[in-house]
Design an enzyme around this catalytic site. Structure first.
Site, PDB file in Angstrom:
ATOM      1  N   GLY A 515       0.814  -1.199   0.000  1.00  0.00           N
ATOM      2  CA  GLY A 515       0.000   0.000   0.000  1.00  0.00           C
ATOM      3  C   GLY A 515       0.847   1.249   0.000  1.00  0.00           C
ATOM      4  N   ALA A 518      -0.515   9.219   1.132  1.00  0.00           N
ATOM      5  CA  ALA A 518       0.130  10.516   1.296  1.00  0.00           C
ATOM      6  C   ALA A 518       1.096  10.513   2.467  1.00  0.00           C
ATOM      7  CB  ALA A 518      -0.932  11.599   1.487  1.00  0.00           C
ATOM      8  N   GLY A 520       2.831   7.814   3.672  1.00  0.00           N
ATOM      9  CA  GLY A 520       3.912   6.848   3.634  1.00  0.00           C
ATOM     10  C   GLY A 520       3.539   5.577   2.912  1.00  0.00           C
ATOM     11  N   ASP A 634     -11.226  10.948  11.639  1.00  0.00           N
ATOM     12  CA  ASP A 634     -10.947  10.668  10.224  1.00  0.00           C
ATOM     13  C   ASP A 634     -11.612   9.364   9.812  1.00  0.00           C
ATOM     14  OD1 ASP A 634      -9.976  11.160   7.715  1.00  0.00           O
ATOM     15  OD2 ASP A 634      -7.956  10.414   8.114  1.00  0.00           O
TER      16      ASP A 634
END
Length: 844
Positions: A515, A518, A520, A634
């Site tokens: 994966g 943004a 890492g 989030d």
């Protein structure tokens, strides 16, 4: 100057029971029937003189004057008094005569003359021949059972009572002492006692008398100038109350009680800790149903086997006597509690023998009180596995859907109680299943797992009959198969106990890249943690050295909230030289929810509910963290990962904060993905309810992913990818579900997207409502699932075209909107900040 009391008792048939209850000293203790039962025959008015007392309180006098005749008679004896009980029994070792105590001994000198009685040389004048004969008979009887008190004080109450009841001439009248020389000491030590209205409480406070009596008998306690002392006066004032308390404490009045409150008090008072100074013993008791006892066959773990067989049989005998006197062992008090409720609630871990005895005598383990709690609630709340086993063995149902929260209690205190509750809870705490018993959802979800895990870990399935254990499993499977799978998986693969720093690690050990985002990259890795090999997902983050501390703090907050519903964090490694931080996470091979609902086509609402309940469980789990509710800030589909067992877990706590006033300032910094943020969160004020809004967007996405016939728009506004925003905040626009979505589901989602944060449901309420929506689906499966094949392409396109026109119109009028509804629109624009004119109000 002597004070006289003129008293009489009416015929029992004419007693005003309402008046008795209104004036009785302990209102909720004695039922009307019992008072009537004890006031048997009409009595001649009698006169009483209480010594030379001048300071009897008028209020006490009136209460004494009222209540005592209901079950005893008074006779005047030269400034003293004797109480002749009709049915009750009380045992003392002194006669008080003119402020002097006359000890009753085995060798008592009694001389009888015309109208006179000499006891150990002291004269007592009795004019009535019948009274004199009764008095002498009682003195002789008491002297013949001098050992009773020793027997009684050493815990052999039953033997003592039975030894008396076997006598041919059983007592029906006894002399009550005033204990002038030492009662005052007790009043001083318990100076607030006389303020109590409940005789049961008084009785408890006078228990210390046994020690004082011993001191008096051994000449260890002397009160000088007692007649003129404060002690002496206190004694005189306290005698009536004291007498009443002794009547309650040492008589069979307990088991005559009809409304069960005295039985409850007995359960509270007559108990011995079965873990204290006792050897392990197995106990079995089998008796006929006629004796109101059911069989007990508990050969199980040491906790249960520690119950003393002797105490258990004594309690069974006592409760059997209660039942024989028509006492309802399942009667509820004004709070709805039965004797079983109160025993567990008041005695906690000391309640083992009493609980077993009550159940064996027919106590119902599934009766709910006024707060809908059954005895099993209290046993679980206090974390005692032994009591849980006993209740289960006697048919306590392990599913508690109607349970309410412990919210009226301080969660911190409950959490401390749980941490002290033994090995089972330690295991559960490590697994993370039972850390939040004090809130509604956790009681609903964790009670079943508590019982199951406790049985599995202790290898004590033999405690339960096969049908009972089967019932537990069936209920768990039927009610929450997702959680059950999760627990079984945790049993097979116990997690690491603590989040810790990894001292040695080489980047070359990393496996394939799985994966990238943004923040890492994520790699796959098999890593050995102190002998435990874990399949990990290692997140590589580039971190400025000045921000390492803040990042680690956020990671630690995530680790503190770990549970079966969060992606596990095993540890971290800090590469100080290259400014990289490596976070070792639980590997979830099935990817994130966003990818799943994009790539796979749902065939029925069964799949929808599977994922929907998963995200709701996860959200509630972090909101009910025992150290403080954790605001994720989030929540979005891509932050819900699906493990190899297809269980949904929540991750990426990079912007999380604990919900407490001290951290309020930290919540004002903008964070999270814009398209999922609640109105208040976009203004820098994130709360738990902000997560609910974001959760509503996730459910919205799940609905948008339903593949209608010839439907190519997997998300609302799917063809308007140039838009960075697709729904309004606050009192602006909210996402619009396709009209084909069933009304119960759309109502739930819209309630979660309410512009007013205080009008949104809590995570637990979302769970409850979603469960009702699922019930509606289960009863109308064909109708619900028909939407997969009934949507016409033109109708579908027209619906979306109309929405596009409305959005375009808003843009044309320069009404800047705040958020797109789906992740697909802002995959690469997570950090875009939008200027919002909150003075504008728009509605479709």
């Amino acid at each position: 100057m002597n004070i006289k009391f003129d008293m009489f008792v009416k015929d029992s048939n004419s007693i005003d029971s309402e008046e008795l209850l209104n004036n009785y000293l302990t209102l909720n203790v004695v039922s009307q029937e019992l008072l009537i039962q004890n006031a048997q025959k009409p009595l001649t008015p009698l006169s009483i003189e209480i010594g030379k007392t001048r300071t009897i309180n008028k209020n006490i006098k009136s209460k004494l004057n009222f209540i005592m005749p209901s079950f005893c008679e008074y006779y005047e004896l030269e400034g003293n008094y004797i109480l002749y009980f009709k049915k009750l029994k009380i045992f003392e070792d002194f006669i008080i005569y003119k402020d002097q105590s006359i000890p009753i001994s085995n060798q008592m000198e009694i001389k009888i003359g015309k109208g006179k009685v000499l006891v150990n040389g002291k004269k007592i004048s009795i004019k009535d021949e019948e009274i004199k004969n009764n008095f002498i008979r009682d003195l002789n009887f008491l002297s013949s059972i001098k050992n009773f008190r020793n027997q009684y004080s050493h815990g052999n109450e039953i033997e003592a009572v039975e030894s008396i009841s076997k006598k041919e001439n059983s007592i029906n009248s006894l002399v009550i002492p005033t204990f002038i020389k030492f009662l005052g000491e007790i009043i001083i030590k318990t100076k607030d006692t006389i303020k109590f209205k409940n005789l049961m409480v008084l009785s408890d406070n006078f228990n210390i008398l046994d020690d004082v009596i011993y001191q008096v008998e051994n000449n260890e306690l002397n009160l000088k100038n007692s007649k003129n002392s404060v002690v002496y006066k206190s004694i005189k004032k306290s005698i009536p109350i004291y007498l009443l308390s002794k009547v309650f404490e040492h008589t069979e009045f307990y088991i005559l009680e009809k409304n069960n409150s005295i039985l409850n008090f007995f359960c509270k008072k007559r108990i011995e800790d079965f873990n204290e100074n006792s050897e392990d013993k197995e106990f079995n008791s089998t008796s006929e149903n006629d004796s109101h006892e059911s069989s007990i066959d508990l050969k199980c773990s040491s906790e249960v086997s520690q119950i003393k067989i002797e105490r258990f049989h004594e309690y069974v005998s006592l409760f059997s006597k209660c039942i024989s006197k028509n006492v309802d062992i399942n009667h509820k008090n004004d709070k709805g509690d039965t004797a079983l409720h109160n025993t567990i609630k008041n005695l906690k871990k000391e309640s083992g023998p009493m609980v077993a005895a009550l159940l064996s005598c027919g106590a119902n383990a599934n009766i709910r009180n006024n707060k809908h709690k059954v005895p099993l609630h209290f046993a679980i709340e206090f974390g005692d596995e032994s009591i849980i086993k006993i209740l289960l063995a006697f048919g306590a149902k392990p599913f508690l859907e109607d349970s309410i929260s412990f919210s009226e209690r301080d969660p911190g205190k409950i959490y401390k109680e749980l941490n002290k509750s033994g090995q089972v809870l330690k295991i559960l705490y490590e697994i993370g299943v039972i850390t939040k018993l004090f809130d509604n959802f956790s009681v609903l979800q964790h009670v079943k797992t508590f019982i199951l895990l406790e049985i599995l870990f202790q290898n004590s399935m033999n405690i339960l009959k096969s049908d009972i254990f089967s019932s537990i499993l069936n209920n768990i499977f039927n009610q929450n198969i997702v959680r059950f799978k999760l627990i079984i998986q945790n049993l097979k693969e116990p997690p690491l106990s603590k989040f810790k720093k990894i001292e040695k690690f080489d980047r070359s050990e990393l496996g394939k890249l799985i994966g990238k985002g943004a923040n890492g990259k994520v790699y796959e890795l098999h890593y050995n943690f102190g002998g435990v090999e874990k399949h990990c997902a290692v997140k590589e983050i580039k971190v400025d050295k000045y921000r390492v501390g803040a990042v680690l703090k956020e990671i630690e907050s995530t680790a503190l909230s770990q549970s079966p519903f969060t992606v596990g964090i095993y540890g971290y490694f800090e590469d100080e030289k290259n400014n990289f931080l490596y976070i070792f996470l639980e590997y979830c091979p099935n990817g994130n929810l966003f990818d799943i609902i994009n790539k796979e086509k749902m065939k029925s609402f069964d799949e929808f509910f599977s994922y929907a309940f998963g995200v709701v469980h996860c959200t509630h789990d972090i909101h009910s963290n025992p150290k403080g509710a954790l605001i994720h800030r989030d929540i979005k589909a891509s932050n819900f990962l699906v493990d190899k067992n297809n269980l949904v877990k929540i991750g990426d706590f990079g912007t999380a904060r604990f919900d407490c006033t001290l951290n309020l300032s930290s919540l004002k910094n903008g964070a999270g993905t814009v398209c999922f943020q609640a109105p208040e969160a976009s203004r820098g004020k994130a709360t738990i309810q902000s997560d609910i809004y974001s959760l509503g967007v996730v459910l919205f996405e799940l609905c948008g992913a339903i593949p209608y016939k010839n439907y190519n728009y997997f998300f609302p506004f799917g063809d308007l990818k140039y838009l960075r925003v697709a729904s309004a905040v606050s009192n602006y626009l909210r996402p619009i579900l396709h009209p084909v979505i069933p009304q119960p589901l759309s109502d739930l989602i819209y309630s979660m997207l309410n512009h007013n944060e205080y009008d949104r449901p809590t995570s637990f309420e979302v769970f409850q409502k979603l469960k009702k929506v699922q019930e509606d689906y289960e009863s109308n499966k064909e109708e619900w699932n028909s939407i997969f094949n009934t949507i016409d392409m033109k109708e579908d396109q027209q619906f979306h075209h109309e929405r596009q026109e409305k959005v375009a119109l808003m843009i044309k009028k320069k009404y800047l909107l705040t958020r797109p509804i789906t992740e697909s629109l802002v995959n690469h624009y997570d950090n875009i900040v939008f200027n919002i004119d909150y003075s504008i109000s728009l509605n479709f």
